[in-house]
Write a protein that holds these residues in place. Structure first.
Motif, PDB file in Angstrom:
ATOM      1  N   TYR B  57       0.811  -1.219   0.000  1.00 14.05           N
ATOM      2  CA  TYR B  57       0.000   0.000   0.000  1.00 14.05           C
ATOM      3  C   TYR B  57       0.840   1.264   0.000  1.00 14.05           C
ATOM      4  O   TYR B  57       0.341   2.356  -0.287  1.00 14.05           O
ATOM      5  CB  TYR B  57      -0.990   0.011   1.175  1.00 14.05           C
ATOM      6  CG  TYR B  57      -0.414  -0.272   2.542  1.00 14.05           C
ATOM      7  CD1 TYR B  57      -0.625  -1.504   3.152  1.00 14.05           C
ATOM      8  CD2 TYR B  57       0.331   0.684   3.233  1.00 14.05           C
ATOM      9  CE1 TYR B  57      -0.107  -1.782   4.409  1.00 14.05           C
ATOM     10  CE2 TYR B  57       0.847   0.414   4.482  1.00 14.05           C
ATOM     11  CZ  TYR B  57       0.627  -0.825   5.074  1.00 14.05           C
ATOM     12  OH  TYR B  57       1.140  -1.091   6.314  1.00 14.05           O
ATOM     13  N   LEU B  60       1.593   1.682  -4.167  1.00 17.11           N
ATOM     14  CA  LEU B  60       0.512   1.826  -5.139  1.00 17.11           C
ATOM     15  C   LEU B  60      -0.490   2.830  -4.605  1.00 17.11           C
ATOM     16  O   LEU B  60      -0.956   2.714  -3.469  1.00 17.11           O
ATOM     17  CB  LEU B  60      -0.150   0.466  -5.381  1.00 17.11           C
ATOM     18  CG  LEU B  60       0.740  -0.563  -6.079  1.00 17.11           C
ATOM     19  CD1 LEU B  60       0.188  -1.969  -5.944  1.00 17.11           C
ATOM     20  CD2 LEU B  60       0.899  -0.208  -7.561  1.00 17.11           C
ATOM     21  N   ASP B  61      -0.835   3.803  -5.439  1.00 18.50           N
ATOM     22  CA  ASP B  61      -1.677   4.910  -4.988  1.00 18.50           C
ATOM     23  C   ASP B  61      -3.161   4.608  -5.160  1.00 18.50           C
ATOM     24  O   ASP B  61      -3.873   5.265  -5.921  1.00 18.50           O
ATOM     25  CB  ASP B  61      -1.292   6.188  -5.757  1.00 18.50           C
ATOM     26  CG  ASP B  61      -1.941   7.431  -5.174  1.00 18.50           C
ATOM     27  OD1 ASP B  61      -2.075   8.422  -5.913  1.00 18.50           O
ATOM     28  OD2 ASP B  61      -2.334   7.405  -3.995  1.00 18.50           O
ATOM     29  N   PHE B  62      -3.627   3.568  -4.478  1.00 18.72           N
ATOM     30  CA  PHE B  62      -5.053   3.227  -4.472  1.00 18.72           C
ATOM     31  C   PHE B  62      -5.527   3.181  -3.037  1.00 18.72           C
ATOM     32  O   PHE B  62      -4.713   3.083  -2.119  1.00 18.72           O
ATOM     33  CB  PHE B  62      -5.307   1.835  -5.071  1.00 18.72           C
ATOM     34  CG  PHE B  62      -4.645   1.563  -6.373  1.00 18.72           C
ATOM     35  CD1 PHE B  62      -3.897   0.396  -6.546  1.00 18.72           C
ATOM     36  CD2 PHE B  62      -4.770   2.429  -7.449  1.00 18.72           C
ATOM     37  CE1 PHE B  62      -3.286   0.105  -7.748  1.00 18.72           C
ATOM     38  CE2 PHE B  62      -4.155   2.144  -8.661  1.00 18.72           C
ATOM     39  CZ  PHE B  62      -3.400   0.984  -8.813  1.00 18.72           C
TER      40      PHE B  62
END
Lengths: 357, 249
Positions: B57, B60-62
């Motif tokens: 996390y 990754l920019d989600f």
């Protein structure tokens, strides 16, 4: 108020949940609570909700965790051995501050145990149950109406404090039928949840997490959780008192055991014995201060549970500086005490004039 | 000047903590590329596992929801049932998916959950120091099989892609690798297909990525690629095991 309907406890829990706006249920079969998932499987699609039977209680609680993180009002139910499996998820949800309702229709244990009712999961429910420093509010209804009212309150409490809430029932409550009334209007005003993770949209992304590798940060997180528990303890305590004022013996009992004790007290009062009942409704936070106040002028306390003595420890803790002797009577393994047995215990205590433990 | 290649938008600038030569980095980039190409970053939710990629996390920019060890497919199920419009994916290692999480992956696949599973198979429990995994090869030395895995003592490795392909729920199951450029391109294509499966509502999708672990295999990155080719690929053949089918049986 709406009309009274005759409902089985397990089904009433389901209907109460739906009334409270619960639209997601994940569960697994286990006696004596199978009517809960069965009822939800029928009702949830009718209200546009989702019922899913999971592959295990462990999978179910993890589905609950995901559903809660996505903003749903979500419930799961099980009985003792299955609730043991859920402890992982409950710890993660407490740590991640996610709301849900977990219903435990307690049966005899430990291990595979029996299918008859018991109250032997009190420790598990009130002491966290899973790993780490956390608590969950625990509610102990003693009638189906109370089961309905507390289930509706549980969802509100869960969302307000961002915590799992445990409903501690037993097989008697789940299987018996009593008339209940539901509030006229279902709950429709659900709180905003600005922390859900369903896709960041245009904003910064969000994270629901319970991993804090830096000790100082994890300690801080624990203090934050504790502050919440302190707030719950200060505002959410519930209990009921019956014929306490002149009681020579105060019996402390919760759930269906309290009803048995009530019947015993009726008989004893008719015979001129001054006995009263203190009934905790929130088992966590335990109404210790109220209990100490209630027994200030009594001769002895008798704790009655369908266990080997679990709430007994909270009673002793609450009364440790009161000087009142605390006695215990328990039946377990699925054996349900008789009002007569309770009366005999009280008589024995009163018979020992001036004796202290 | 024309930009012909750039770091995908959804890959953050945070420097990854992975070991030199580890294939996690390549796969993270591919996921970011594919999600960006599909234009769904705004509705993507990732499930990070317990394992070396527990901190995925950060890279990754989600939106991400952390899952307990092995439970990601169950957590993903909960999310997807509440929020069907979200693009939900899990990222799991072989300890997470094929040991503790076997029940959850089998049932999510059988139910045909509209989620995408990215399964990194490197035949070891990397994060905890290289213990034997259900995917460890017979004869392979690990910290809990110091004399090499013995079949008569602890059985044979599990081929997850083939096993899940026997179910009717999955719509797309593939096994790829990223140890050579051509494989990286095929892996990218498989991930694109997998995510499309979810977005178009076709069914459950899983991409197993045969990967390395130079540190716990006791090799240099280059040696690990050679070992992967010579030992992992014969045990875990690459290919597409399920291409059609779905949940509307």
């Amino acid at each position: 108020m709406a009309d009274r309907v005759l409902m089985k406890g397990n089904e009433a829990v389901g209907e109460a949940a739906i009334h409270a706006g619960c639209r997601f249920f994940f569960g697994y079969p286990i006696t004596p609570q199978n009517e809960i998932p069965e009822y939800m499987s029928g009702r949830l699609p009718e209200v546009g909700g989702v019922f899913l039977q999971a592959e295990s209680e462990l999978a179910a609680i993890n589905m609950v965790y995901g559903a809660a993180g996505a903003g749903g009002r979500v419930m799961t139910s099980s009985s003792s051995p299955g609730v043991t499996l859920k402890q992982e998820g409950i710890s993660y949800m407490a740590a991640s501050e996610l709301p849900c309702v977990v219903v435990n229709m307690v049966r005899g244990g430990p291990g595979l145990g029996g299918i008859q009712p018991a109250q032997s999961d009190y420790f598990q429910a009130t002491r966290g149950g899973g790993h780490g420093d956390y608590r969950t509010p625990v509610l102990g209804p003693a009638s189906i109406q109370e089961l309905v009212d507390l289930t509706i309150a549980a969802f509100d409490m869960a969302d307000r404090y961002r915590t799992p809430v445990v409903m501690l029932g037993d097989g008697i409550l789940g299987q018996m039928m009593e008339p209940v009334q539901f509030p006229d209007e279902p709950v429709t005003d659900l709180p905003d949840k600005p922390w859900v993770t369903t896709g960041k949209g245009d904003g910064p992304r969000r994270l629901i997490n319970s991993l804090y590798l830096q000790p100082e940060v994890l300690e801080q997180h624990n203090h934050k959780l504790q502050a919440k528990y302190d707030e719950i303890a200060a505002t959410e305590v519930r209990y009921s008192e019956n014929r306490i004022a002149d009681a020579d013996v105060v019996v402390v009992a919760y759930g269906t055991t309290a009803r048995i004790v009530s019947t015993a007290i009726d008989h004893m009062r008719q015979e001129g014995l001054a006995v009263g009942l203190f009934r905790p409704i929130t088992l966590w936070p335990f109404p210790g201060a109220a209990l100490a106040e209630a027994v200030a002028r009594t001769r002895a306390v008798l704790v009655v549970e369908m266990s080997m003595g679990q709430m007994l420890e909270d009673v002793k803790l609450a009364l440790c500086s009161s000087g009142v002797p605390v006695h215990f009577f328990g039946r377990t393994g699925g054996v349900v005490p008789d009002p007569r047995e309770v009366a005999e215990q009280v008589a024995a205590i009163l018979g020992r004039d001036g004796e202290t433990t | 000047m024309k930009t012909v290649f750039d770091k995908p938008v959804s890959l953050t600038d945070t420097i990854v903590h992975y070991c030199p030569g580890c294939h996690h980095g390549i796969v993270h980039r591919l996921i970011a590329e594919v999600i960006d190409e599909l234009g769904v970053a705004g509705r993507t939710v990732g499930l990070a596992p317990v394992g070396c990629s527990v901190l995925a996390y950060n890279y990754l920019d989600f939106d991400f929801q952390q899952a307990a060890h092995g439970r990601a497919p169950a957590v993903a199920t909960g999310i997807k049932r509440v929020s069907p419009n979200s693009v939900v994916f899990t990222y799991q290692g072989d300890g997470d998916l094929a040991a503790i999480g076997t029940s959850e992956i089998v049932h999510a696949a059988a139910r045909g959950e509209l989620i995408t599973v990215v399964f990194i198979n490197n035949a070891t429990f990397g994060m905890t120091g290289g213990q034997m995994a259900p995917t460890t090869l017979v004869g392979q030395r690990t910290t809990t099989s110091p004399r090499g895995r013995k079949a008569e003592l602890c059985g044979h490795p599990i081929r997850v892609a083939e096993m899940l392909s026997t179910l009717d729920g999955p719509a797309y199951i593939a096994r790829v690798s990223v140890h050579k450029p051509a494989n990286v391109m095929r892996a990218r294509k498989a991930l694109l297909t997998a995510f499309r499966c979810q977005i178009e509502g076709t069914g459950f999708s899983l991409v197993e990525i045969v990967s390395n672990c130079p540190t716990n295999w006791g090799m240099t990155p280059r040696e690990s690629v050679k070992w992967l080719e010579e030992n992992m690929l014969p045990q875990y053949p690459l290919g597409e095991f399920k291409v059609t089918g779905g949940t509307d049986q």
